[in-house]
Design a protein around this motif. Structure first.
Motif, short mmCIF file in Angstrom:
data_model
loop_
_atom_site.label_atom_id
_atom_site.label_comp_id
_atom_site.label_asym_id
_atom_site.label_seq_id
_atom_site.Cartn_x
_atom_site.Cartn_y
_atom_site.Cartn_z
N LEU A 32 5.46 -2.98 -1.59
CA LEU A 32 4.03 -3.19 -1.46
C LEU A 32 3.69 -3.83 -0.12
O LEU A 32 2.72 -3.45 0.55
CB LEU A 32 3.50 -4.07 -2.60
N LEU A 35 3.81 -1.43 2.83
CA LEU A 35 2.69 -0.50 2.94
C LEU A 35 1.55 -1.06 3.79
O LEU A 35 0.63 -0.33 4.15
CB LEU A 35 2.17 -0.14 1.55
N ILE A 36 1.59 -2.34 4.10
CA ILE A 36 0.56 -2.95 4.94
C ILE A 36 0.56 -2.31 6.32
O ILE A 36 -0.48 -2.15 6.95
CB ILE A 36 0.77 -4.47 5.04
N GLU A 38 1.01 0.70 7.18
CA GLU A 38 0.57 2.08 7.22
C GLU A 38 -0.72 2.17 8.04
O GLU A 38 -1.51 1.23 8.08
CB GLU A 38 0.33 2.58 5.80
N ARG A 40 -4.29 2.73 8.69
CA ARG A 40 -5.57 2.87 8.01
C ARG A 40 -6.59 1.98 8.69
O ARG A 40 -6.22 1.10 9.45
CB ARG A 40 -5.45 2.55 6.52
N GLY A 42 -9.57 0.29 7.04
CA GLY A 42 -10.10 -0.84 6.31
C GLY A 42 -9.04 -1.87 5.95
O GLY A 42 -7.84 -1.61 6.02
N HIS A 43 -9.50 -3.05 5.57
CA HIS A 43 -8.57 -4.13 5.21
C HIS A 43 -8.60 -4.42 3.71
O HIS A 43 -7.89 -5.32 3.26
CB HIS A 43 -8.91 -5.40 5.98
N VAL A 44 -9.40 -3.70 2.96
CA VAL A 44 -9.49 -3.96 1.53
C VAL A 44 -8.18 -3.62 0.84
O VAL A 44 -7.70 -4.35 -0.03
CB VAL A 44 -10.66 -3.15 0.91
N SER A 45 -7.55 -2.52 1.24
CA SER A 45 -6.29 -2.14 0.61
C SER A 45 -5.19 -3.14 0.91
O SER A 45 -4.29 -3.37 0.10
CB SER A 45 -5.87 -0.74 1.05
N GLU A 46 -5.25 -3.76 2.10
CA GLU A 46 -4.25 -4.77 2.44
C GLU A 46 -4.37 -5.98 1.51
O GLU A 46 -3.37 -6.58 1.12
CB GLU A 46 -4.41 -5.20 3.89
N TRP A 48 -5.38 -5.92 -1.59
CA TRP A 48 -4.80 -5.53 -2.88
C TRP A 48 -3.27 -5.48 -2.82
O TRP A 48 -2.60 -5.86 -3.79
CB TRP A 48 -5.36 -4.17 -3.32
N LEU A 49 -2.72 -5.00 -1.73
CA LEU A 49 -1.26 -4.93 -1.60
C LEU A 49 -0.64 -6.33 -1.58
O LEU A 49 0.34 -6.60 -2.27
CB LEU A 49 -0.88 -4.17 -0.33
#
Length: 72
Positions: A32, A35-36, A38, A40, A42-46, A48-49
């Motif tokens: 997890l 995956l930071i 990767e 992309r 936005g920072h919202v997924s970071e 969550w990860l």
């Protein structure tokens, strides 16, 4: 058919190996966090990860504390 099955207590049905589960949780947390990096925008997924990895690691620390004090 049920008459041929042995009678067992619920504690004899423990699933899997605890050491493998702990190692798997560490591997998933590292995946997890990897995956930071990767590509992309936005920072919202970071968030969550990192939150998911932190939650897994917090559960591992809690498990370690409970096992250390004999409170499985």
């Amino acid at each position: 058919m049920a008459e041929h099955e042995p009678v067992t207590s619920p504690d004899q049905h423990k699933p899997g190996h605890p050491r493998a589960a702990r190692a798997g949780a560490v591997v998933v947390a590292l995946l997890l966090l990897s995956l930071i990096f990767e590509n992309r925008e936005g920072h919202v997924s970071e968030i969550w990860l990192v939150g998911g990895a932190a939650l897994l690691l917090l559960a591992l620390v809690g498990d370690w504390v409970l096992r250390r004090h004999g409170l499985r």
